[in-house]
Design a protein around this motif. Sequence first.
Motif, PDB file in Angstrom:
ATOM      1  N   TYR A   9       0.647  -1.184   0.055  1.00  0.00           N
ATOM      2  CA  TYR A   9      -0.065   0.044  -0.042  1.00  0.00           C
ATOM      3  C   TYR A   9       0.792   1.200   0.110  1.00  0.00           C
ATOM      4  O   TYR A   9       0.456   2.166  -0.769  1.00  0.00           O
ATOM      5  CB  TYR A   9      -1.034   0.115   1.088  1.00  0.00           C
ATOM      6  N   ILE A  12       2.244   1.723  -3.499  1.00  0.00           N
ATOM      7  CA  ILE A  12       1.135   2.298  -4.498  1.00  0.00           C
ATOM      8  C   ILE A  12       0.888   3.664  -4.228  1.00  0.00           C
ATOM      9  O   ILE A  12       0.708   4.660  -5.102  1.00  0.00           O
ATOM     10  CB  ILE A  12      -0.199   1.486  -4.222  1.00  0.00           C
ATOM     11  N   ALA A  13       0.939   4.061  -2.900  1.00  0.00           N
ATOM     12  CA  ALA A  13       0.429   5.558  -2.522  1.00  0.00           C
ATOM     13  C   ALA A  13       1.571   6.321  -3.011  1.00  0.00           C
ATOM     14  O   ALA A  13       1.399   7.545  -3.446  1.00  0.00           O
ATOM     15  CB  ALA A  13       0.355   5.405  -1.016  1.00  0.00           C
ATOM     16  N   ILE A  37      -7.745   0.924  -7.946  1.00  0.00           N
ATOM     17  CA  ILE A  37      -6.396   0.362  -7.367  1.00  0.00           C
ATOM     18  C   ILE A  37      -6.456  -0.963  -7.548  1.00  0.00           C
ATOM     19  O   ILE A  37      -5.422  -1.461  -7.904  1.00  0.00           O
ATOM     20  CB  ILE A  37      -6.169   1.146  -6.075  1.00  0.00           C
ATOM     21  N   THR A  47      -6.178  -3.462   0.848  1.00  0.00           N
ATOM     22  CA  THR A  47      -5.002  -2.980   0.446  1.00  0.00           C
ATOM     23  C   THR A  47      -5.136  -1.406  -0.142  1.00  0.00           C
ATOM     24  O   THR A  47      -4.735  -0.284   0.010  1.00  0.00           O
ATOM     25  CB  THR A  47      -3.964  -3.663  -0.290  1.00  0.00           C
ATOM     26  N   VAL A  51      -4.289   2.380   0.824  1.00  0.00           N
ATOM     27  CA  VAL A  51      -3.594   3.399  -0.143  1.00  0.00           C
ATOM     28  C   VAL A  51      -4.171   4.844   0.044  1.00  0.00           C
ATOM     29  O   VAL A  51      -3.468   5.916   0.169  1.00  0.00           O
ATOM     30  CB  VAL A  51      -3.594   2.993  -1.593  1.00  0.00           C
TER      31      VAL A  51
END
Length: 333
Positions: A9, A12-13, A37, A47, A51
């Motif tokens: 996470y 991706i963030a 996402i 997850t 994010v």
Amino acid sequence: MAEHTEPPYLRIAAEIRQRILGGALKPGDPVPSTRQIAREWGVALATATKVLAALRQEGLVEARPRVGTVVAAPAGPAPVAAPGRPRAAAGGSDHELTRERIVRAAVEIADAEGIAAVSMRGVAARLGVATMSPYRYVTGKDDLVLLMADAVYGELAYPADPPAGWRARFELGARTLWALHRRHPWLAQISSLTRPLPLPNLLTHAEWALSALDGYGLPAATMLDIHVLLYSYVHGIAVHLEREAQAEAATGLSEEQWSEAQTPALTAIAASGGYPVFARVIAALPDGYDLHLDHLFAFGLTPLLDGLTPLVEQATTGRRPGAPEGTSRPPHG
């Protein structure tokens, strides 16, 4: 030394953060939803929810009702806060915090991203207050969800001068409940028929339905059965509003794409000869069958009320359904 692996996470963030800071996503632009996402990065919805929660904590994004999560407007020249330390939002402070603001923010998040996206931490980030501040007004997420449900059940009221006849009142009750579930698809996900939520505003809808049947001579248990049947009808269809969105996020396929993927299997079943009526019905729909939940709700409501009419009339006239006039119904008990 073992290599440190960053949680998915956070990775991706960081990618979405770079899009925002690099100008690819500008203030007001939509950012990927939890479902997008999950589909784009191949992760679970839980997850994906982390994010957006992380980005909200940083003050980079905000949830807007009926729109979704968008890039937040900059709060001035101050730098972006580090992960885990929320930036104060414009006009937001612990002193201005109320239970109503907390509930409203949580509803906005649920409407935009689903009930799984709601967390006490996420609500605090949405309001621009310290992470623990909402706990002064709400004991935790379970309490928050109950407050959310009670709030949205109270959004639509019934007329002080009700329509004439039980059927018109019952239909209005069903359509009101459907409108609330349509407005808030997560609502059908938080309770079951056998374990109703003890909420004052939910009881308002029960009171409307029971009042519609009051005075018709129905036994108390029958009145409750009819009310539960009505609620179950609305809830049973409404539960698929959010489930379809969850399925799309999990599979990466829209409803239409998923249906197209099943066509070969259904064609093979129809051609097997073991299901002749199914094969004939499918063959009669060369363009396929489009399932629209709004249409299904309206279509099924009429026969449901038609089926209840003899029961109510039986209680009113004292006759068994179909019995000749003048034949009394046997007393109960």
